[in-house]
Design an enzyme around this catalytic site. Structure first.
Site, PDB file in Angstrom:
ATOM      1  CD  GLU A  25     -33.270-176.533 -71.556  1.00  0.00           C
ATOM      2  OE1 GLU A  25     -34.389-176.402 -72.033  1.00  0.00           O
ATOM      3  OE2 GLU A  25     -32.856-175.808 -70.622  1.00  0.00           O
TER       4      GLU A  25
HETATM    5  C1  TNX Z   1     -36.462-176.129 -68.980  1.00  0.00           C
HETATM    6  S1  TNX Z   1     -36.047-178.359 -67.170  1.00  0.00           S
HETATM    7  C2  TNX Z   1     -35.263-176.020 -68.274  1.00  0.00           C
HETATM    8  C3  TNX Z   1     -35.035-174.838 -67.433  1.00  0.00           C
HETATM    9  C4  TNX Z   1     -36.159-173.837 -67.545  1.00  0.00           C
HETATM   10  C5  TNX Z   1     -37.487-174.534 -67.570  1.00  0.00           C
HETATM   11  C6  TNX Z   1     -38.644-173.587 -67.620  1.00  0.00           C
HETATM   12  C7  TNX Z   1     -34.659-178.158 -67.541  1.00  0.00           C
HETATM   13  C8  TNX Z   1     -33.781-179.245 -67.186  1.00  0.00           C
HETATM   14  N1  TNX Z   1     -34.332-177.024 -68.187  1.00  0.00           N
HETATM   15  O1  TNX Z   1     -33.817-174.250 -67.758  1.00  0.00           O
HETATM   16  O2  TNX Z   1     -36.082-172.983 -66.449  1.00  0.00           O
HETATM   17  O3  TNX Z   1     -37.541-175.384 -68.695  1.00  0.00           O
HETATM   18  O4  TNX Z   1     -39.868-174.249 -67.486  1.00  0.00           O
END
Ligand code: TNX
Length: 503
Positions: free
Chosen positions: A318
C-alpha cells in the site's frame, strides 16, 4: 482351553484401552493398538546432550499438571520410560518424527531437534486435556493409548503474523501466543513491528523512533515498544520452541510513526503529528530526502543484527502516492541492504512487480497477479489470501466483531483452501501465514478470540498433506481440541460450525 482362546488370553493387554487420539494438526500416518502407557512417579525421560533441551521443555510442560518429577536423564540407550532419539541418519523428512507408544515405554525419534520437538507436542495431545494445565490436577490417570505415528509437514513455512504496531502486545502476552503456535506445530512468527500508528522496536541509532513513535497506539493509549533486550528475549523464547521470528519493518508506505519521530525524514523539516486513528493512511517515506536512505539502512542493519532468522520482511504494501518507478528503485535498494546483512528479503505481494533478484519471498494477501509475477521472477510465495487467512475479519454473522472488507472468514473458510494457487507448483510456495491485523484488537481476550481456533485450521493446512485433509474430520477433531484450549484458558471463538467438547 482351546488354543485360540489361550493365545488371546495371553495377548490381552493388562492396561486399559483408550479411544484413538484426535490430533490437531492431523498426522500423516497413525495406527492405534491395544492398551496404554501411563506416566507415573518413576517415569524418566531419557535424552542425550543434543535432545536435552527438547526433553527439558517436555518435562517442564508436564510437571505442573501431573505433579510428577519426570526426571530427565542423559542415557539415551536406557529401556523403558520416555525416550527421545535424535538420529541424523534416520530416513525422515526435515521436521518429521516417529512416535511409538508401547505398554512399557514411549519412543520419539527424529533426525532433527525440530522433529523431536513436534513429536513431544503430539505426545502431549495423546494425554488427557488436563495435562495442558499450568496448575496441579488431581485424580487423573496420565495415560496415553498405544499408538504408532509417522509424521512430517507439507510446508516448511507455517506462520502467524501479529500486528503489534496498531496495538502493542508485550513480551509476556507474545510468549503465551508463541506457546500456542508451537502446540500447533507452527514455526514462523512474523512480527509487524512498524506502521502508521506505532513503532515497536528500539533502534539505538534512531532512539526517537521507539520513544516517540512507540508512545501511543490506535485510540491514543500508551502504546509501547520492545527494547532490543525484549526483542532478543522473544526471539530466543520462540527459537527454543522451533519458531523463527520474522521481523517486519514496513516501508515505504505505513511509515507515519517514523515521520512523527524525526523532522529530517520530512520534506517540511518538522515531524508530523502522531496518528492514532484506526484507518489505513499509509504515509510514505520521503524517498528523495537526504537522510532517508541512511535511515533505512541503519534500521534494517540493527534489526538484522538482532535477528538470527534468515528473513527480513520489508513490507512494501500500500505505497499510496509513490510513483511505480520510485517504488521499484527503493525496493531494489532495500534488497541490496538486506542481502548485505546476509538475509533474504520478504514483502507483501506488491513487491511482485519489482525486478528483485531471487531468492525472495512475496506474501500473497490481495492480488494474485502480483504473486504470479513474483514467481515468474524466481521468488517464492507465502500464502495469506485475505479471504482465508485474514484473522481480523469477522468469523461469521454470530460474532459481530472485526473487519469485513475481505468477507467473513469462518473456521471452514480458514480450513478449506490450498496455499498453492491454481497453475503454480508446490515448489513455488514455501507455505502459509494467518495474518492478525490489530486495528481493533486491543486486549488479550480479543487476540485469543480472533486468532483461535482459525489458526488451528491454518496449522493443519500448513502441516497435513492436502489429500489427508477433510473438513468433517477436522471439525470432529477440533471439537475435542477445544478441551485443550479450554484448559489453557484460551478465549477462542466457539464457532457453531464445531461441536465443542469441554473437559
Ligand atoms: C490491509 S494487508 C493492510 C493492513 C491492514 C489490513 C486490515 C496489508 C499488507 N495491508 O495495513 O491492517 O488490510 O485488514
Amino acid at each position: 482351553m482351546p488354543l485360540l482362546s489361550l493365545l488371546l488370553a495371553c495377548t490381552t493387554p493388562k492396561s486399559e484401552d483408550l479411544p484413538a487420539p484426535l490430533l490437531v494438526p492431523a498426522p500423516v500416518w497413525m495406527e492405534d493398538g491395544e492398551g496404554s502407557y501411563t506416566l507415573d512417579g518413576d517415569t524418566i525421560i531419557h535424552a542425550d546432550a543434543d535432545s536435552r533441551a527438547v526433553a527439558d521443555l517436555l518435562a517442564e510442560a508436564l510437571r505442573p499438571a501431573t505433579g510428577l518429577p519426570l526426571e530427565v536423564a542423559l542415557d539415551s540407550a536406557a529401556e523403558g520410560g520416555l525416550r527421545l532419539e535424535l538420529d541424523p541418519s534416520l530416513d525422515l523428512p526435515a521436521e518429521g518424527y516417529t512416535l511409538d507408544v508401547f505398554e512399557d515405554s514411549v519412543v520419539i525419534a527424529a533426525r532433527d531437534t525440530a522433529g523431536l520437538f513436534y513429536g513431544t507436542q503430539t505426545f502431549r495431545q495423546l494425554l488427557p486435556p488436563e495435562a495442558w494445565s499450568g496448575t496441579a490436577v488431581e485424580g487423573t490417570a496420565w495415560s496415553v493409548p498405544v499408538v504408532s505415528i509417522e509424521d512430517s509437514p507439507r510446508f516448511a513455512w507455517r506462520g502467524a503474523m501479529i500486528d503489534v504496531a496498531r496495538h502493542f502486545f508485550g513480551v509476556e502476552e507474545m510468549e503465551r501466543q508463541i506457546d500456542l503456535l508451537a502446540m500447533h506445530k507452527l514455526n514462523r512468527l512474523h512480527l509487524h513491528l512498524t506502521d502508521d500508528q506505532g513503532w515497536r522496536i528500539e533502534i539505538l541509532s534512531w532512539p526517537l523512533l521507539a520513544e516517540v513513535g512507540g508512545s501511543t497506539q490506535v485510540g491514543g493509549g500508551e502504546g509501547g515498544y520492545y527494547t532490543q533486550g525484549d526483542y532478543v528475549a522473544l526471539v530466543d523464547y520462540a527459537a527454543e520452541r522451533h519458531i523463527t521470528v520474522v521481523p517486519e519493518i514496513d516501508f515505504p508506505g505505513h511509515a507515519h510513526a517514523a515521520l512523527a519521530s524525526y523532522g529530517e525524514l520530512n520534506e517540511s523539516g518538522t515531524p508530523v503529528d502522531l496518528y492514532t486513528g484506526e484507518g489505513v493512511i499509509s504515509t510514505p517515506l520521503w524517498l528523495e530526502g537526504p537522510a532517508t536512505a541512511g535511515f533505512v539502512a541503519d534500521v534494517l542493519g540493527e534489526v538484522a543484527a538482532l535477528t538470527p532468522g534468515e528473513w527480513i520482511h520489508v513490507g512494501g504494501d500500500e505505497a499510496v502516492g509513490v510513483a511505480p518507478e520510485d517504488y521499484a528503485a527503493f525496493l531494489v535498494e532495500m534488497q541490496a541492504v538486506v542481502s548485505a546483512e546476509g538475509k533474504t528479503l520478504a514483502g507483501w505481494d506488491e513487491i511482485g512487480v519489482v525486478p528483485l533478484a531471487p531468492p525472495f519471498l512475496a506474501q500473497h494477501w490481495f492480488d494474485e497477479a502480483n504473486a504470479r509475477d513474483a514467481v515468474t521472477r524466481g521468488g517464492q510465495l507465502v500464502a495469506s489470501p485475505a479471504e482465508h487467512a485474514y484473522l481480523d475479519m469477522e468469523h461469521d454473522t454470530a460474532a459481530d466483531y472485526g473487519q469485513i472488507w475481505a468477507g467473513r472468514v469462518n473456521v471452514q473458510d480458514a480450513y478449506d483452501w490450498d496455499p498453492v494457487p491454481a497453475g503454480l507448483d508446490e515448489a513455488d510456495v514455501v507455505g502459509l501465514e494467518g495474518a492478525m491485523w490489530a486495528e481493533f484488537i486491543d486486549s488479550r481476550e480479543r487476540l485469543d478470540f480472533m486468532l483461535w481456533p482459525r489458526l488451528a485450521a491454518h496449522a493443519e493446512v500448513g502441516w497435513s498433506a492436502s489429500e489427508a485433509r477433510e473438513w468433517e474430520d477436522f471439525r470432529t477433531r477440533l471439537g475435542s481440541h477445544g478441551a485443550r484450549l479450554d484448559v489453557l484458558d484460551v478465549g477462542y471463538y466457539q464457532s457453531r460450525q464445531v461441536d465443542w467438547v469441554h473437559p
